[in-house]
Design a protein around this motif. Structure first.
Motif, PDB file in Angstrom:
ATOM      1  N   ASP A 160       0.851  -1.185   0.000  1.00 17.41           N
ATOM      2  CA  ASP A 160       0.000   0.000   0.000  1.00 17.41           C
ATOM      3  C   ASP A 160       0.893   1.243   0.000  1.00 17.41           C
ATOM      4  O   ASP A 160       2.108   1.152   0.202  1.00 17.41           O
ATOM      5  N   GLN A 213     -10.826  -5.521   2.954  1.00 15.67           N
ATOM      6  CA  GLN A 213     -11.374  -4.251   3.431  1.00 15.67           C
ATOM      7  C   GLN A 213     -10.948  -3.926   4.852  1.00 15.67           C
ATOM      8  O   GLN A 213     -10.876  -2.747   5.236  1.00 15.67           O
ATOM      9  N   LYS A 224      -7.601  -1.503  -5.472  1.00 11.21           N
ATOM     10  CA  LYS A 224      -7.776  -1.296  -4.039  1.00 11.21           C
ATOM     11  C   LYS A 224      -8.444   0.054  -3.806  1.00 11.21           C
ATOM     12  O   LYS A 224      -7.835   1.108  -3.995  1.00 11.21           O
ATOM     13  N   HIS A 225      -9.693   0.021  -3.445  1.00 12.96           N
ATOM     14  CA  HIS A 225     -10.437   1.215  -3.070  1.00 12.96           C
ATOM     15  C   HIS A 225     -10.958   0.973  -1.651  1.00 12.96           C
ATOM     16  O   HIS A 225     -10.170   0.789  -0.739  1.00 12.96           O
ATOM     17  N   TRP A 251     -12.887  -8.881  -2.114  1.00 13.35           N
ATOM     18  CA  TRP A 251     -12.321  -9.081  -0.772  1.00 13.35           C
ATOM     19  C   TRP A 251     -12.874  -7.980   0.127  1.00 13.35           C
ATOM     20  O   TRP A 251     -12.366  -6.857   0.135  1.00 13.35           O
ATOM     21  N   ASP A 257      -8.022  -4.934   6.303  1.00 13.96           N
ATOM     22  CA  ASP A 257      -6.565  -4.961   6.439  1.00 13.96           C
ATOM     23  C   ASP A 257      -6.072  -6.097   7.326  1.00 13.96           C
ATOM     24  O   ASP A 257      -5.232  -5.914   8.213  1.00 13.96           O
ATOM     25  N   SER A 282      -5.420 -11.533  -0.213  1.00 13.05           N
ATOM     26  CA  SER A 282      -5.501 -10.093   0.006  1.00 13.05           C
ATOM     27  C   SER A 282      -5.931  -9.844   1.449  1.00 13.05           C
ATOM     28  O   SER A 282      -6.656 -10.650   2.040  1.00 13.05           O
ATOM     29  N   TRP A 307      -1.136  -5.420   0.684  1.00 12.19           N
ATOM     30  CA  TRP A 307      -2.556  -5.769   0.613  1.00 12.19           C
ATOM     31  C   TRP A 307      -2.833  -6.919  -0.353  1.00 12.19           C
ATOM     32  O   TRP A 307      -3.964  -7.372  -0.473  1.00 12.19           O
ATOM     33  N   LEU A 308      -1.803  -7.427  -1.014  1.00 16.08           N
ATOM     34  CA  LEU A 308      -1.982  -8.538  -1.955  1.00 16.08           C
ATOM     35  C   LEU A 308      -0.671  -9.296  -2.029  1.00 16.08           C
ATOM     36  O   LEU A 308       0.401  -8.685  -2.153  1.00 16.08           O
ATOM     37  N   CYS A 323      -6.299  -5.818 -10.439  1.00 19.19           N
ATOM     38  CA  CYS A 323      -6.489  -5.796  -8.988  1.00 19.19           C
ATOM     39  C   CYS A 323      -6.575  -4.354  -8.514  1.00 19.19           C
ATOM     40  O   CYS A 323      -5.592  -3.601  -8.603  1.00 19.19           O
ATOM     41  N   VAL A 365     -10.963  -4.638  -1.823  1.00 18.64           N
ATOM     42  CA  VAL A 365     -10.170  -5.054  -2.979  1.00 18.64           C
ATOM     43  C   VAL A 365     -11.057  -5.838  -3.927  1.00 18.64           C
ATOM     44  O   VAL A 365     -11.783  -6.741  -3.498  1.00 18.64           O
TER      45      VAL A 365
END
Length: 526
Positions: free
Chosen positions: A162, A183, A245-246, A408, A185, A180, A169-170, A243, A249
């Motif tokens: 990140d 959401q 990430k917002h 995820w 972490d 992953s 995160w992956l 992939c 994931v």
């Protein structure tokens, strides 16, 4: 030997997977500077696109399988769990560490449990260049002997970091596995490229990703495109994974698979998790913690629109359950219980483990969502697998194409507008204070949400329940005092010890109030 479904090695699932993909924050907190990529060296440029990768996979499947060559095995054998934790990738030497890509990517070193290298490449403007291994990319700590390995060693896998000094995160490490932190972490369950012959009497096959290509997404600045080449004794494949990430994931995956041999059981979009015990099977609770599981149930949204919840089991022997369907809208292994008090584990945080939802795209035809449950007596093994099993046989030379999304998240992405199951409990049948019948067990199901929010105490909510065998009686429902939750009770009497499938839902005024609860009841002594 009991089958294993975690990363394909005898190492502790909990120790190595969590250790490798969630190193102490202090090791990751350095923000790369403008010279970040200076430590990487590259091979010659070659043309690359997904069509080319498909061709590589198809050509592989047309030839006899060649297992990976393991070099320097005697030195790698010395890199055990403790030594592996000493070897750290230097953050400012990550790919895209100088902000010329969406996220920095760090690489894993080879070791005792990851001896087969994978090729890594970066793609830009249709050209791919191999990322070359060098000991200068790592610090070795007390495992300094590993720094003497040659420059052509290769890497074991990678992880996507990140931004802002936050951890990864992956992560892709081992066979065709990837994970992953989702959401919340927190790493938990794993996914795979494919599952081969899971739960059969014959040994399970573990194909492996042999090469990866990284490209910045043209559509989303917070996404990385990962291409992967997979090979195994009975299959080869090409994958494109975008992939993003917002808030959570999401991975959009396109897979082209080429069968080298006939395959008895092809598991598409497989999810792998751990379930030991919860309130459903308290007899298994030999640890001090109230519950231990990465996921507590399988959710299915069928092609016909039914929402199903199947609590997980730790069965006495391997169990395979099939949920026949056509063009399913989705399925996933979920962690619904988010209450820390129900786990009391502030080390691995089971209450934060991600839920993963598989969303098929373009229709998958006929087949079944299949659930494999393997006995366990500890939390170190991944003993649960769920996947899509196509109805059509998989023959040598056949080609299979699948598109899907992996979400995820903390919860499923498309929840039903119905009440859902929040707890399942099993105990002695009968009525407290009266003689308890030895042949009866009581099952209690808690429902919450959806239309239950509009009901009041005393409303005539019905429990509709039936079992594949046995006798059910004493069923009733009530609203739990002080809440909008509803609780359903019934007794079941079953002869023998074989599992029994039970189906139930709530109904009111002729319409369903809840998702469908499916349960495989195992008649133990409670």
């Amino acid at each position: 030997m009991r089958p294993r479904t975690g990363i394909h090695s005898p190492v502790s699932r909990r120790n190595l997977l969590i250790g490798a993909s969630a190193l102490p924050l202090a090791a990751l907190a350095l923000r790369p500077d403008a010279a970040a990529a200076a430590g990487l060296t590259y091979g010659d440029a070659q043309s690359f696109d997904f069509d080319w990768l498909r061709g590589q996979a198809k050509a592989l499947a047309a030839k006899a399988y060649e297992p990976p060559a393991i070099r320097y095995g005697d030195v790698l054998e010395r890199i055990d769990y403790d030594a592996y934790q000493q070897i750290r990738f230097i953050p400012d030497r990550a790919l895209w560490a100088n902000d010329d890509g969406p996220f920095p990517i760090q690489f894993f070193h080879l070791g005792r449990f990851f001896k087969a290298p994978v090729d890594l490449h970066v793609v830009k403007d249709g050209q791919a260049r191999e990322i070359l291994y060098s000991p200068s990319l790592f610090s070795f700590g007390k495992a300094e002997f590993a720094a003497q390995l040659p420059e052509d060693l290769g890497f074991a896998g990678f992880r996507v970091m990140d931004t802002g000094g936050k951890p990864d995160w992956l992560a892709f490490l081992g066979a065709a596995y990837f994970r992953s932190s989702g959401q919340l972490d927190q790493y938990g369950l794993s996914t795979r490229g494919i599952a081969i012959d899971t739960g059969l009497p014959t040994p399970e096959e573990f194909p492996r990703f042999t090469g990866f290509w990284f490209e910045a997404s043209a559509a989303d600045p917070l996404a990385v495109v990962i291409y992967a080449l997979m090979d195994g004794p009975s299959i080869a494949g090409a994958y494109r994974m975008e992939c993003a990430k917002h808030d959570g994931v999401v991975m959009q995956i396109e897979a082209a698979l080429y069968a080298r041999t006939d395959i008895a059981r092809l598991g598409v979009a497989p999810l792998t998790t751990m379930f030991w015990y919860d309130e459903t099977n308290r007899r298994q609770a030999r640890d001090w913690r109230p519950e231990i599981h990465d996921s507590d149930g399988l959710a299915i949204w069928t092609g016909a629109g039914e929402h199903i919840w199947r609590p997980l089991n730790d069965p006495p022997q391997l169990q395979v359950s099939s949920f026949v369907d056509s063009n399913p809208k989705g399925f996933g292994l979920l962690q619904r219980d988010r209450n820390f008090d129900n786990y009391q584990d502030d080390g691995v945080f089971y209450d934060r483990r991600p839920s993963v939802w598989v969303e098929p795209l373009e229709g998958w035809g006929e087949g079944a969502v299949q659930l494999v449950e393997i006995p366990t007596d500890d939390e170190i093994s991944d003993n649960i697998v769920a996947y899509w099993l196509p109805k059509a046989p998989v023959k040598a030379g056949s080609e299979w194409n699948f598109k899907y999304r992996l979400h995820w998240l903390a919860d499923e992405p498309y929840p039903a507008k119905l009440a859902r199951v929040i707890a399942t409990r099993v105990g002695r049948g009968g009525i407290p204070g009266q003689p308890r019948p030895a042949d009866k067990k009581k099952i209690v199901i808690d429902f919450a949400g959806g239309p239950l929010e509009d009901l009041k105490k005393g409303d005539p909510v019905q429990l509709i329940v039936d079992a594949a065998r046995g006798a059910i009686d004493g069923d009733y429902t009530l609203q739990v005092v002080g809440t909008k939750h509803w609780r359903a009770f019934f007794d079941i009497a079953v002869e023998g010890s074989a599992p029994v499938d039970i189906r139930a839902f709530l109904r009111y005024d002729g319409r369903p109030l809840s998702e469908t609860w499916l349960f495989q009841f195992i008649p133990f002594d409670y």
